[in-house]
Write a protein that holds these residues in place. Structure first.
Motif, PDB file in Angstrom:
ATOM      1  N   VAL A 348       0.865  -1.186   0.000  1.00 59.19           N
ATOM      2  CA  VAL A 348       0.000   0.000   0.000  1.00 59.19           C
ATOM      3  C   VAL A 348       0.897   1.229   0.000  1.00 59.19           C
ATOM      4  O   VAL A 348       1.397   1.659   1.042  1.00 59.19           O
ATOM      5  N   ASP A 349       1.107   1.794  -1.165  1.00 69.23           N
ATOM      6  CA  ASP A 349       2.006   2.935  -1.308  1.00 69.23           C
ATOM      7  C   ASP A 349       1.194   4.216  -1.386  1.00 69.23           C
ATOM      8  O   ASP A 349       1.120   4.874  -2.420  1.00 69.23           O
ATOM      9  N   GLU A 350       0.576   4.575  -0.293  1.00 68.61           N
ATOM     10  CA  GLU A 350      -0.242   5.788  -0.217  1.00 68.61           C
ATOM     11  C   GLU A 350       0.163   6.595   1.006  1.00 68.61           C
ATOM     12  O   GLU A 350       0.710   6.060   1.968  1.00 68.61           O
ATOM     13  N   LYS A 351      -0.139   7.877   0.973  1.00 72.03           N
ATOM     14  CA  LYS A 351       0.081   8.756   2.115  1.00 72.03           C
ATOM     15  C   LYS A 351      -1.276   9.160   2.674  1.00 72.03           C
ATOM     16  O   LYS A 351      -2.218   9.415   1.927  1.00 72.03           O
ATOM     17  N   PHE A 352      -1.355   9.214   3.991  1.00 72.11           N
ATOM     18  CA  PHE A 352      -2.618   9.512   4.648  1.00 72.11           C
ATOM     19  C   PHE A 352      -2.441  10.712   5.584  1.00 72.11           C
ATOM     20  O   PHE A 352      -1.391  10.883   6.201  1.00 72.11           O
ATOM     21  N   SER A 353      -3.489  11.514   5.686  1.00 72.27           N
ATOM     22  CA  SER A 353      -3.501  12.618   6.640  1.00 72.27           C
ATOM     23  C   SER A 353      -4.804  12.564   7.413  1.00 72.27           C
ATOM     24  O   SER A 353      -5.857  12.253   6.851  1.00 72.27           O
ATOM     25  N   GLY A 354      -4.731  12.844   8.700  1.00 64.30           N
ATOM     26  CA  GLY A 354      -5.953  12.782   9.482  1.00 64.30           C
ATOM     27  C   GLY A 354      -5.725  13.176  10.926  1.00 64.30           C
ATOM     28  O   GLY A 354      -4.596  13.321  11.389  1.00 64.30           O
ATOM     29  N   ASP A 355      -6.817  13.328  11.646  1.00 66.55           N
ATOM     30  CA  ASP A 355      -6.795  13.796  13.027  1.00 66.55           C
ATOM     31  C   ASP A 355      -7.973  13.169  13.746  1.00 66.55           C
ATOM     32  O   ASP A 355      -9.124  13.371  13.338  1.00 66.55           O
ATOM     33  N   GLN A 364     -13.049   1.806  14.746  1.00 66.39           N
ATOM     34  CA  GLN A 364     -13.420   3.086  14.161  1.00 66.39           C
ATOM     35  C   GLN A 364     -12.257   3.680  13.355  1.00 66.39           C
ATOM     36  O   GLN A 364     -12.456   4.216  12.260  1.00 66.39           O
ATOM     37  N   LEU A 365     -11.056   3.581  13.900  1.00 69.65           N
ATOM     38  CA  LEU A 365      -9.880   4.057  13.176  1.00 69.65           C
ATOM     39  C   LEU A 365      -9.720   3.297  11.863  1.00 69.65           C
ATOM     40  O   LEU A 365      -9.507   3.897  10.800  1.00 69.65           O
ATOM     41  N   LEU A 366      -9.850   1.992  11.913  1.00 63.82           N
ATOM     42  CA  LEU A 366      -9.675   1.178  10.707  1.00 63.82           C
ATOM     43  C   LEU A 366     -10.788   1.430   9.698  1.00 63.82           C
ATOM     44  O   LEU A 366     -10.555   1.416   8.479  1.00 63.82           O
ATOM     45  N   SER A 367     -11.997   1.678  10.181  1.00 65.65           N
ATOM     46  CA  SER A 367     -13.110   1.961   9.271  1.00 65.65           C
ATOM     47  C   SER A 367     -12.861   3.225   8.475  1.00 65.65           C
ATOM     48  O   SER A 367     -13.182   3.302   7.284  1.00 65.65           O
ATOM     49  N   ILE A 368     -12.281   4.231   9.110  1.00 74.04           N
ATOM     50  CA  ILE A 368     -11.991   5.471   8.412  1.00 74.04           C
ATOM     51  C   ILE A 368     -10.908   5.245   7.354  1.00 74.04           C
ATOM     52  O   ILE A 368     -10.986   5.759   6.237  1.00 74.04           O
ATOM     53  N   LEU A 369      -9.895   4.461   7.683  1.00 79.59           N
ATOM     54  CA  LEU A 369      -8.868   4.154   6.695  1.00 79.59           C
ATOM     55  C   LEU A 369      -9.461   3.410   5.503  1.00 79.59           C
ATOM     56  O   LEU A 369      -9.060   3.624   4.359  1.00 79.59           O
ATOM     57  N   GLU A 370     -10.440   2.548   5.769  1.00 77.75           N
ATOM     58  CA  GLU A 370     -11.078   1.805   4.683  1.00 77.75           C
ATOM     59  C   GLU A 370     -11.848   2.715   3.735  1.00 77.75           C
ATOM     60  O   GLU A 370     -12.033   2.389   2.557  1.00 77.75           O
ATOM     61  N   THR A 372     -10.899   5.266   2.353  1.00 75.64           N
ATOM     62  CA  THR A 372     -10.050   5.738   1.265  1.00 75.64           C
ATOM     63  C   THR A 372     -10.157   4.833   0.046  1.00 75.64           C
ATOM     64  O   THR A 372      -9.791   5.227  -1.061  1.00 75.64           O
ATOM     65  N   GLY A 373     -10.643   3.606   0.236  1.00 74.14           N
ATOM     66  CA  GLY A 373     -10.751   2.668  -0.866  1.00 74.14           C
ATOM     67  C   GLY A 373      -9.436   2.023  -1.244  1.00 74.14           C
ATOM     68  O   GLY A 373      -9.350   1.290  -2.237  1.00 74.14           O
ATOM     69  N   LYS A 374      -8.381   2.255  -0.467  1.00 76.11           N
ATOM     70  CA  LYS A 374      -7.062   1.727  -0.784  1.00 76.11           C
ATOM     71  C   LYS A 374      -6.642   0.570   0.108  1.00 76.11           C
ATOM     72  O   LYS A 374      -5.631  -0.093  -0.154  1.00 76.11           O
ATOM     73  N   VAL A 375      -7.378   0.328   1.169  1.00 80.15           N
ATOM     74  CA  VAL A 375      -6.985  -0.708   2.114  1.00 80.15           C
ATOM     75  C   VAL A 375      -8.208  -1.227   2.850  1.00 80.15           C
ATOM     76  O   VAL A 375      -9.181  -0.496   3.059  1.00 80.15           O
ATOM     77  N   GLY A 376      -8.171  -2.498   3.217  1.00 81.33           N
ATOM     78  CA  GLY A 376      -9.224  -3.108   4.017  1.00 81.33           C
ATOM     79  C   GLY A 376      -8.600  -3.874   5.164  1.00 81.33           C
ATOM     80  O   GLY A 376      -7.376  -4.102   5.198  1.00 81.33           O
ATOM     81  N   PHE A 377      -9.421  -4.297   6.135  1.00 78.89           N
ATOM     82  CA  PHE A 377      -8.900  -4.976   7.317  1.00 78.89           C
ATOM     83  C   PHE A 377      -9.790  -6.156   7.687  1.00 78.89           C
ATOM     84  O   PHE A 377     -11.020  -6.077   7.608  1.00 78.89           O
ATOM     85  N   GLN A 378      -9.153  -7.229   8.113  1.00 82.00           N
ATOM     86  CA  GLN A 378      -9.866  -8.398   8.604  1.00 82.00           C
ATOM     87  C   GLN A 378      -9.425  -8.627  10.044  1.00 82.00           C
ATOM     88  O   GLN A 378      -8.244  -8.889  10.312  1.00 82.00           O
ATOM     89  N   ILE A 379     -10.358  -8.498  10.971  1.00 83.27           N
ATOM     90  CA  ILE A 379     -10.046  -8.566  12.399  1.00 83.27           C
ATOM     91  C   ILE A 379     -10.375  -9.947  12.947  1.00 83.27           C
ATOM     92  O   ILE A 379     -11.480 -10.459  12.771  1.00 83.27           O
ATOM     93  N   LYS A 380      -9.411 -10.545  13.627  1.00 84.88           N
ATOM     94  CA  LYS A 380      -9.617 -11.818  14.303  1.00 84.88           C
ATOM     95  C   LYS A 380      -8.949 -11.744  15.664  1.00 84.88           C
ATOM     96  O   LYS A 380      -7.737 -11.857  15.779  1.00 84.88           O
ATOM     97  N   GLY A 381      -9.766 -11.530  16.695  1.00 91.80           N
ATOM     98  CA  GLY A 381      -9.207 -11.326  18.024  1.00 91.80           C
ATOM     99  C   GLY A 381      -8.381 -10.055  18.059  1.00 91.80           C
ATOM    100  O   GLY A 381      -8.860  -8.984  17.700  1.00 91.80           O
ATOM    101  N   LYS A 382      -7.112 -10.188  18.481  1.00 95.07           N
ATOM    102  CA  LYS A 382      -6.213  -9.034  18.502  1.00 95.07           C
ATOM    103  C   LYS A 382      -5.225  -9.059  17.349  1.00 95.07           C
ATOM    104  O   LYS A 382      -4.186  -8.397  17.394  1.00 95.07           O
ATOM    105  N   SER A 383      -5.568  -9.826  16.316  1.00 97.90           N
ATOM    106  CA  SER A 383      -4.754  -9.851  15.114  1.00 97.90           C
ATOM    107  C   SER A 383      -5.559  -9.251  13.966  1.00 97.90           C
ATOM    108  O   SER A 383      -6.719  -9.608  13.752  1.00 97.90           O
TER     109      SER A 383
END
Length: 389
Positions: A348-355, A364-370, A372-383
């Protein structure tokens, strides 16, 4: 007026389903005062219905409109920085009628609202005041579960846990022999303490500070790993030193931040106020406010000018602040604060800005990153597995 057309085009733009011709038409409409007023009304409608907070001031509405105009006027094929600051998130989330779960992204200091609206949801919760104090005899005190008040005495120094969760060392007289204590924060922890000379220290997650309970010699010297923010009590006759691996930071009274996590690749000393000397195997430098010394191993030491101070000390002020940060930087901070592990590569070669407030859950943090349409996340426990898009 083409109100229905405007609403349709705006929603198509926000859902990234707009043609170049439609994008040009939307930009044309936004140049007209009546459609600027309509945008304000649409934003306010969503604020009232979904977030239940006071109306934003005209400056914030203007920022949303200006940001939208800038995005519409970008030339195709240019490299885009994906903004996750409230300016863009407000436009995307509010107009798409998302729920109040994103409240923390819009306001850093919540306005008075119903308690349920600002309580973090269950899940990967943020860190808090957690630390372990190790005394001179090797005994340990878990500070986050210990009652407020006097904890112990080290020589002639009283160790007190204050009502606001801070630790304070109060020296009554010279103690003679040098006695050391250390305080360590885990992943998902932070802590603040006041040393016996009045110096205040904020420790970020996964950090350790070793210090004498009283400064009886010709200098004041502490040892740090991880990250710490210092407001050093002035004493020209007794310089204050922070040892970080092979780097020595010397001050007489100043405000500065040191980031020395091993996985960050460098030791960064950023000066906010006063003057500090940074010395290492590669040489030494004298910093002025707004400058940052970057030490990499034993072969490199250089000074960066015009550093974004707000981004550097955001953690101490209870925020995540990213300005042109790569994904790795963001995920390393999230890993330490939420006590989670990320599985990802560097595709993922992108730059992000946020507050955003550090009180929000990791989801919530990961949802906002998603968004952007450039990255997604799969959560399993603390991984958490990072999925490039």
């Amino acid at each position: 007026m083409e109100y229905s057309t405007f609403r349709r085009l705006l929603k198509k733009y926000l859902s990234e389903n707009i043609s170049p011709a439609e994008k040009q038409e939307l930009s044309r409409l936004l140049e007209q005062p009546e459609y600027n007023r309509l945008l304000e009304e649409m934003l306010q409608e969503e604020l009232d219905r979904e977030v239940h907070v006071a109306a934003p001031d005209n400056g914030r509405l203007l920022a949303i409109k200006e940001h939208l105009q800038q995005r519409l006027q970008q030339k195709p094929g240019t490299t885009r920085t994906y903004y996750i600051k409230w300016i863009s998130i407000a436009a995307m989330l509010l107009l798409l009628a998302c729920t109040g779960v994103y409240y923390g992204w819009y306001y850093h200091k919540p306005a008075p609202v119903e308690t349920a609206k600002v309580q973090p949801a269950k899940g990967l919760i943020p860190g808090g005041n957690k630390a372990v104090l190790t005394l001179a005899d090797g005994s340990a005190i878990v500070l986050d579960t210990t009652k407020d008040g006097r904890l112990t005495t080290q020589g002639a120094v009283k160790v007190i846990k204050l009502a606001d969760g801070q630790l304070a060392y109060q020296q009554a007289a010279d103690t003679g022999a040098i006695v050391y204590n250390s305080i360590a924060t885990p992943r998902g922890g932070q802590y603040q303490l006041t040393l016996s000379d009045g110096t205040q220290v904020w420790l970020n997650a996964s950090s350790v500070l070793r210090f004498p309970v009283a400064f009886n010699g010709k200098e004041r010297r502490v040892m740090l790993t991880g990250e710490g923010y210092f407001e050093v009590a002035k004493n020209a006759a007794k310089p204050f030193h922070v040892e970080v691996n092979a780097v020595d930071v010397e001050v007489k009274g100043t405000h500065f931040n040191i980031n020395a996590y091993e996985n960050e690749g460098a030791i960064r000393t950023t000066l906010l106020e006063g003057s500090v000397r940074v010395a290492g195997h590669a040489g030494e430098c004298l910093l002025k406010p707004g400058q940052q010394a970057v030490a990499k191993g034993v072969h490199s030491l250089h000074v960066k000018n015009s550093v974004d101070i707000d981004a550097v000390v955001a953690w101490k002020n209870g925020k995540f602040t990213f300005k042109g940060a790569d994904l790795g930087t963001i995920l390393r901070q999230a890993s330490r604060w939420y006590d989670i592990d990320f599985v990802y590569n560097d595709t993922v070669d992108e730059k992000f800005s946020g507050d955003i407030s550090r009180t929000v859950n990791a989801e919530q943090l990961l949802s906002i990153l998603e968004l952007t349409g450039k990255v997604g996340f799969q959560i399993k426990g603390k991984s958490v597995t990072v999925i490039p898009k």
